[in-house]
Every structure is written in C-alpha cells, then in structure tokens.
Design a protein around this motif. Structure first.
Motif, PDB file in Angstrom:
ATOM      1  N   UNK A 137       2.413  -4.984  -7.692  1.00 17.23           N
ATOM      2  CA  UNK A 137       2.117  -3.716  -8.353  1.00 17.23           C
ATOM      3  C   UNK A 137       2.915  -3.583  -9.627  1.00 17.23           C
ATOM      4  N   UNK A 138       2.435  -2.689 -10.467  1.00 17.68           N
ATOM      5  CA  UNK A 138       3.119  -2.432 -11.728  1.00 17.68           C
ATOM      6  C   UNK A 138       2.999  -0.956 -12.061  1.00 17.68           C
ATOM      7  N   UNK A 139       3.954  -0.490 -12.848  1.00 20.90           N
ATOM      8  CA  UNK A 139       3.968   0.886 -13.341  1.00 20.90           C
ATOM      9  C   UNK A 139       3.762   0.801 -14.843  1.00 20.90           C
ATOM     10  N   UNK A 140       2.783   1.559 -15.338  1.00 14.69           N
ATOM     11  CA  UNK A 140       2.384   1.428 -16.740  1.00 14.69           C
ATOM     12  C   UNK A 140       2.175   2.787 -17.401  1.00 14.69           C
ATOM     13  N   UNK A 141       2.310   2.793 -18.707  1.00 11.56           N
ATOM     14  CA  UNK A 141       1.997   3.983 -19.505  1.00 11.56           C
ATOM     15  C   UNK A 141       0.618   3.866 -20.147  1.00 11.56           C
ATOM     16  N   UNK A 142      -0.067   2.751 -19.906  1.00 10.20           N
ATOM     17  CA  UNK A 142      -1.418   2.589 -20.448  1.00 10.20           C
ATOM     18  C   UNK A 142      -2.362   3.541 -19.719  1.00 10.20           C
ATOM     19  N   UNK A 143      -3.251   4.202 -20.449  1.00  9.26           N
ATOM     20  CA  UNK A 143      -4.206   5.107 -19.793  1.00  9.26           C
ATOM     21  C   UNK A 143      -5.179   4.326 -18.913  1.00  9.26           C
ATOM     22  N   UNK A 144      -5.696   4.997 -17.907  1.00  8.83           N
ATOM     23  CA  UNK A 144      -6.662   4.378 -16.998  1.00  8.83           C
ATOM     24  C   UNK A 144      -7.891   3.923 -17.771  1.00  8.83           C
ATOM     25  N   UNK A 145      -8.328   2.709 -17.503  1.00  5.30           N
ATOM     26  CA  UNK A 145      -9.543   2.154 -18.084  1.00  5.30           C
ATOM     27  C   UNK A 145     -10.250   1.407 -16.954  1.00  5.30           C
ATOM     28  N   UNK A 193       0.221   3.827 -11.639  1.00 10.87           N
ATOM     29  CA  UNK A 193       0.655   2.745 -10.756  1.00 10.87           C
ATOM     30  C   UNK A 193      -0.586   1.931 -10.415  1.00 10.87           C
ATOM     31  N   UNK A 194      -0.531   0.636 -10.666  1.00 12.72           N
ATOM     32  CA  UNK A 194      -1.652  -0.264 -10.412  1.00 12.72           C
ATOM     33  C   UNK A 194      -1.192  -1.379  -9.493  1.00 12.72           C
ATOM     34  N   UNK A 195      -2.092  -1.888  -8.675  1.00 15.55           N
ATOM     35  CA  UNK A 195      -1.750  -3.030  -7.827  1.00 15.55           C
ATOM     36  C   UNK A 195      -2.679  -4.192  -8.118  1.00 15.55           C
ATOM     37  N   UNK A 196      -2.098  -5.394  -7.989  1.00 18.22           N
ATOM     38  CA  UNK A 196      -2.853  -6.642  -8.119  1.00 18.22           C
ATOM     39  C   UNK A 196      -3.658  -6.731  -9.413  1.00 18.22           C
ATOM     40  N   UNK A 197      -2.998  -6.420 -10.529  1.00 17.22           N
ATOM     41  CA  UNK A 197      -3.588  -6.570 -11.861  1.00 17.22           C
ATOM     42  C   UNK A 197      -2.680  -7.509 -12.653  1.00 17.22           C
ATOM     43  N   UNK A 198      -3.284  -8.342 -13.490  1.00 18.48           N
ATOM     44  CA  UNK A 198      -2.479  -9.282 -14.250  1.00 18.48           C
ATOM     45  C   UNK A 198      -1.848  -8.629 -15.474  1.00 18.48           C
ATOM     46  N   UNK A 237       0.828  -1.211   0.000  1.00 19.85           N
ATOM     47  CA  UNK A 237       0.000   0.000   0.000  1.00 19.85           C
ATOM     48  C   UNK A 237       0.863   1.261   0.000  1.00 19.85           C
ATOM     49  N   UNK A 238       1.842   1.327   0.908  1.00 16.44           N
ATOM     50  CA  UNK A 238       2.700   2.515   0.989  1.00 16.44           C
ATOM     51  C   UNK A 238       3.526   2.699  -0.272  1.00 16.44           C
ATOM     52  N   UNK A 239       4.012   1.604  -0.833  1.00 12.22           N
ATOM     53  CA  UNK A 239       4.802   1.674  -2.062  1.00 12.22           C
ATOM     54  C   UNK A 239       3.945   2.156  -3.234  1.00 12.22           C
ATOM     55  N   UNK A 240       2.715   1.689  -3.305  1.00  6.65           N
ATOM     56  CA  UNK A 240       1.803   2.122  -4.365  1.00  6.65           C
ATOM     57  C   UNK A 240       1.584   3.636  -4.294  1.00  6.65           C
ATOM     58  N   UNK A 241       1.303   4.133  -3.102  1.00  9.40           N
ATOM     59  CA  UNK A 241       1.059   5.561  -2.912  1.00  9.40           C
ATOM     60  C   UNK A 241       2.322   6.369  -3.244  1.00  9.40           C
ATOM     61  N   UNK A 242       3.475   5.942  -2.732  1.00  6.94           N
ATOM     62  CA  UNK A 242       4.719   6.684  -2.955  1.00  6.94           C
ATOM     63  C   UNK A 242       5.104   6.717  -4.429  1.00  6.94           C
ATOM     64  N   UNK A 243       4.984   5.593  -5.118  1.00  6.16           N
ATOM     65  CA  UNK A 243       5.316   5.575  -6.548  1.00  6.16           C
ATOM     66  C   UNK A 243       4.336   6.434  -7.338  1.00  6.16           C
ATOM     67  N   UNK A 244       3.058   6.386  -6.996  1.00  6.62           N
ATOM     68  CA  UNK A 244       2.057   7.202  -7.695  1.00  6.62           C
ATOM     69  C   UNK A 244       2.349   8.688  -7.509  1.00  6.62           C
ATOM     70  N   UNK A 245       2.802   9.083  -6.319  1.00 11.04           N
ATOM     71  CA  UNK A 245       3.136  10.491  -6.064  1.00 11.04           C
ATOM     72  C   UNK A 245       4.360  10.939  -6.865  1.00 11.04           C
ATOM     73  N   UNK A 252      12.736   7.858  -5.436  1.00 13.74           N
ATOM     74  CA  UNK A 252      13.440   7.906  -4.159  1.00 13.74           C
ATOM     75  C   UNK A 252      12.471   7.442  -3.076  1.00 13.74           C
ATOM     76  N   UNK A 253      12.773   6.296  -2.462  1.00 14.98           N
ATOM     77  CA  UNK A 253      11.871   5.682  -1.493  1.00 14.98           C
ATOM     78  C   UNK A 253      12.627   5.275  -0.238  1.00 14.98           C
ATOM     79  N   UNK A 254      11.989   5.442   0.893  1.00 15.39           N
ATOM     80  CA  UNK A 254      12.508   4.914   2.157  1.00 15.39           C
ATOM     81  C   UNK A 254      11.561   3.800   2.582  1.00 15.39           C
ATOM     82  N   UNK A 255      11.773   2.599   2.028  1.00 19.59           N
ATOM     83  CA  UNK A 255      10.870   1.489   2.299  1.00 19.59           C
ATOM     84  C   UNK A 255      10.880   1.100   3.768  1.00 19.59           C
ATOM     85  N   UNK A 256      11.991   1.321   4.451  1.00 20.58           N
ATOM     86  CA  UNK A 256      12.071   1.011   5.873  1.00 20.58           C
ATOM     87  C   UNK A 256      11.079   1.815   6.696  1.00 20.58           C
TER      88      UNK A 256
END
Length: 195
Positions: free
Chosen positions: A88-96, A70-75, A54-62, A181-185
């Motif tokens: 999670x994945x990072x994509x250039x596909x537009x939101x659908x 940034x999407x989570x739990x998508x195939x 959850x935190x990684x998804x939010x931080x990457x999206x920001x 730049x992430x501080x996962x800890x």
C-alpha cells in the motif's frame, strides 16, 4: 522444456521499461519491474498478510486528512526501468479511476508487508530505490510469531537515504506523514496455542 509465451519476451535488448507493464494483460496480477526485469509474485499470500494489508488500508484511510488517499497494490514509476508494487501507499495525487501507477513525488508513505519470497527485495532493494526516488516514509512490516513488527524509515533528504525511525511491535504511533495511531496487533488474530 516449454517455450516461453510471447508476452514474456522483453520487447527490446535493454529489457522492459515502465510503460511496458501497462501492455501486459497476460502477466500475473502482482507483477512489478525491478531494474528492467519482470518480477512476479508467484507464491500464494498468507491469510495473515491479506488481513493485515486490508485492515491497515482501512485504518490509514480513516485517519488520513483531506487530500490524502490510501491505495493498495498499485505501482510507483520510480524511473524508466523500475516500477515496484508495494502492498500500500499513501499519496496526495487525486483519485483517477484509470490510473495504473503513481509518481514518487506524489507518494508520502510506502508500506510493504514482507512475505518470505520478497524479503530481500523489500528490506534492501526497495529500501534503497524508494529513498533514491525521494519518498519520505517507508515501512516494512514483518511477522514475528504472529505479531506485526513495523520497521519505520524516514528519508534524510540531503543524502537520499533512509534513516531508521523506530521498530514498533503491535502498536504504531507516528506524527508523519500525518498523525497515525494503529494497533496492528488487533488487525490479525493470534495463532492458536497447540494443546
């Protein structure tokens, strides 16, 4: 022994195909297709895993630039017989809002937070399959005594294999696929010490 429900029987002798996943509403929520076989995430996920994702998804999206999602739990539909589901994945596909999978050509980064039950698949099988599909960046995040340890891989395009790009404990700084730049800890509390 109890008979298998009808939905668990492959629709053809060759097994399951990628499009079959969209016709299995009875399947557990986290179901993926690997080499024509359904793989279910049956063990409950630990709180550490959920908080980190959850935190990684939010931080990457920001930090993501315009046009990057940034999407989570998508195939990801790698081919007709493989449709893995990363954390999670990072994509250039537009939101659908009706999307159920992504094309690997639109995926820049895949992240797996590795639980014990899928460690082998995440470290070897998916590592190879994502590289062969041409996904440029892959991260495996492991739990090392409560500290997130990120194994970062970059695609060597001519060989379609991943090259290790570093092992990061706690903090991850990467210039690709965008400036990260992430501080996962800081995303997960440290375990309380026993008295």
């Amino acid at each position: 022994m109890t008979a298998l429900p009808d939905w668990m029987r492959p629709p053809r002798a060759e097994g399951w195909f990628a499009e079959d996943l969209d016709r299995l509403p009875e399947a557990p929520r986290r179901t993926e297709l690997i080499d024509g076989a359904l793989v279910f995430m049956m063990s409950p996920l630990r709180s550490w895993h959920g908080r980190l994702v959850t935190a990684l998804t939010v931080a990457l999206a920001e930090q993501a630039p315009a046009g990057v999602e940034v999407e989570r739990e998508m195939t990801i539909r790698l081919d007709q017989r493989n449709r893995p589901e990363p954390d999670l994945l990072v994509t250039t596909a537009p939101y659908d809002p009706d999307r159920t999978w992504f094309d690997p050509a639109d995926v820049q980064l895949v992240v797996e937070v590795v639980p014990p039950e899928s460690a082998h698949r995440d470290r070897t099988v998916k590592l190879r399959k994502y590289a062969e599909a041409g996904i440029d960046h892959y991260w495996c995040i492991e739990d090392e005594g409560g500290t997130p340890v990120t194994h970062v891989y970059e695609l060597d395009a001519p060989t379609r294999r991943y090259a290790p790009a570093g092992i990061f404990r706690g903090t991850v700084k990467r210039p690709v696929p965008f400036d990260i730049s992430l501080d996962l800890g800081a995303f997960v509390p440290h375990r309380a010490e026993a008295d």
